[in-house]
Enzyme design. Structure first.
Site, PDB file in Angstrom:
ATOM      1  N   CYS A 293       0.831  -1.201   0.000  1.00  0.00           N
ATOM      2  CA  CYS A 293       0.000   0.000   0.000  1.00  0.00           C
ATOM      3  C   CYS A 293       0.866   1.251   0.000  1.00  0.00           C
ATOM      4  O   CYS A 293       1.469   1.603   1.023  1.00  0.00           O
ATOM      5  CB  CYS A 293      -0.918  -0.018   1.226  1.00  0.00           C
ATOM      6  SG  CYS A 293      -1.941   1.458   1.367  1.00  0.00           S
TER       7      CYS A 293
ATOM      8  N   CYS B 192      -0.477   4.077   2.241  1.00  0.00           N
ATOM      9  CA  CYS B 192      -0.244   3.841   3.676  1.00  0.00           C
ATOM     10  C   CYS B 192       1.217   4.077   4.039  1.00  0.00           C
ATOM     11  O   CYS B 192       1.520   4.682   5.063  1.00  0.00           O
ATOM     12  CB  CYS B 192      -0.576   2.398   4.069  1.00  0.00           C
ATOM     13  SG  CYS B 192      -2.076   1.737   3.364  1.00  0.00           S
ATOM     14  N   ASP B 193       2.128   3.566   3.234  1.00  0.00           N
ATOM     15  CA  ASP B 193       3.526   3.464   3.674  1.00  0.00           C
ATOM     16  C   ASP B 193       4.516   4.337   2.917  1.00  0.00           C
ATOM     17  O   ASP B 193       5.680   4.439   3.319  1.00  0.00           O
ATOM     18  CB  ASP B 193       3.993   1.996   3.548  1.00  0.00           C
ATOM     19  CG  ASP B 193       3.216   1.077   4.476  1.00  0.00           C
ATOM     20  OD1 ASP B 193       2.798   1.556   5.546  1.00  0.00           O
ATOM     21  OD2 ASP B 193       3.021  -0.101   4.130  1.00  0.00           O
TER      22      ASP B 193
END
Ligand code: NAP
Length: 322
Positions: free
Chosen positions: A134, A137-138
């Site tokens: 992701c 997300c990261d």
């Protein structure tokens, strides 16, 4: 066998939110949570884009808070897996887990989809330590780093372009010499100075140490040549697999295996609703799943109200063997 008003299958953000809303409607929902609370979110080490948490918080903490919130209003959680469902006779629906059987007036399916894995050595070892599924997300954790993206579809290119906001360089590793992604995304990727390509290549191993990932071992499928490509991050976007196995042909799925819902998150089975990544193959965010879980719960609450009389009559009929 337990008789319930609402059973929610899955405990990601969509399921946890559906639990909160149906619990506040006094329906005492039961959440079949799977083996681990939170689904994919449970393996996200930090969530920085969920509104209301300006300092971010970990995936496990967010889902624990959501669980507690739903429990405060009367939801219960069973850490069990669904073995089979029977939607063939309509409501109430039979749901068998490994430890229990439930009859549910309404079902909300929030069982999610799992990012497809490469299945190579090192992948599992470095999830959260350099391996990610992701970018949203990261990506932020890879500021100023050289990273690779695996895959050649829309997701891989879209995420690679997004990741150039943070990374110094993004190398896209694709198993063929031609991308699957749409032409416009391809052009944007080709025009991006930070993006380069490694063609005809597959990742054979993700290599690292105590500090996380430091390289990928690649094999060129055309020449057979093996190389080691240094990198601190491996973002894998090779598709998702919706968790539809328990449904068989009992619910309508699209060509990619996702449950088809209408705007009210109704499936083709009257009384069965679906929300989150089992029916959304595009957005895949905590915030979108929360919204979908809310809508599905409200639709289920309305449906139960509209069918109240009929369901009470069915409850009054003794089941065979009673
Ligand atoms: P996808 O279209 O199925 O692409 C998966 C990519 O991963 C393909 O390039 C595939 O290679 C590669 N791949 C699959 N298994 C692999 C393996 N074991 N090792 C190495 N590479 C592997 O998946 P997606 O990109 O997640 O997209 C899913 C759907 O969402 C698609 O319909 C897509 O159009 C849509 N989507 C749309 C947008 C958008 O419109 N903005 C954004 C994201 C997703 P091959 O090409 O060789 O098969």
């Amino acid at each position: 066998m337990k008789k319930e008003r609402v059973v929610i299958i899955g405990s990601g953000p969509a399921g946890l939110t559906a639990a909160l809303y149906t619990a506040r409607a006094q329906l005492a929902p039961v959440v079949i949570a799977g083996a681990q609370l939170g689904g994919q979110v449970a393996i996200t080490h930090e969530i920085e884009n969920y509104p209301g948490f300006p300092d971010g918080l970990s995936g496990p903490e967010l889902v624990e808070r959501m669980k507690e919130h739903a429990e405060n209003f009367g939801a219960t959680f069973e850490f069990d897996l669904v073995d089979s469902v029977d939607f063939s006779k309509g409501s109430p629906f039979l749901i068998k887990t490994y430890g229990e059987e439930y009859l549910a007036d309404a079902v909300i399916v929030t069982i999610g989809a799992d990012p497809r894995k490469l299945g190579v050595p090192g992948e599992e070892d470095y999830i959260g330590a350099g391996v990610s599924y992701c970018g949203t997300c990261d990506g932020f954790f890879f500021r100023g780093k050289d990273i690779v993206v695996v895959g050649g579809g829309d997701s891989a290119l879209e995420e690679a372009i997004f990741l150039t906001r943070f990374a110094t360089s993004v190398n896209i590793i694709h198993r063929r010499d031609e991308l699957r992604a749409g032409v416009q995304l391809q052009q944007r990727a080709f025009n991006n100075d930070k993006i380069s390509f490694t063609w005809n290549s597959v990742v054979e191993e993700i290599v690292g140490g105590d500090d996380g990932v430091n390289a990928v071992r690649l094999k060129n499928r055309a020449t057979g040549e093996e190389t080691v490509h240094p990198t601190e991050g491996v973002f894998i976007f090779i598709g998702h697999d919706p968790n539809n196995a328990i449904f068989g042909d009992q619910i309508a799925l699209n060509e990619n295996g996702y449950i088809i819902t209408d705007q009210r998150y109704r499936t083709n089975v009257d009384g069965v609703f679906a929300a989150g990544e089992i029916q959304d193959e595009i957005w895949r965010q905590v915030a979108t799943s929360v919204g979908q879980g809310t809508s599905a719960a409200m639709a289920a609450i309305q449906w139960l109200e509209a069918n109240e009389e009929r369901l009470q009559e069915l409850d009054a009929v003794p089941a065979a063997g009673d």
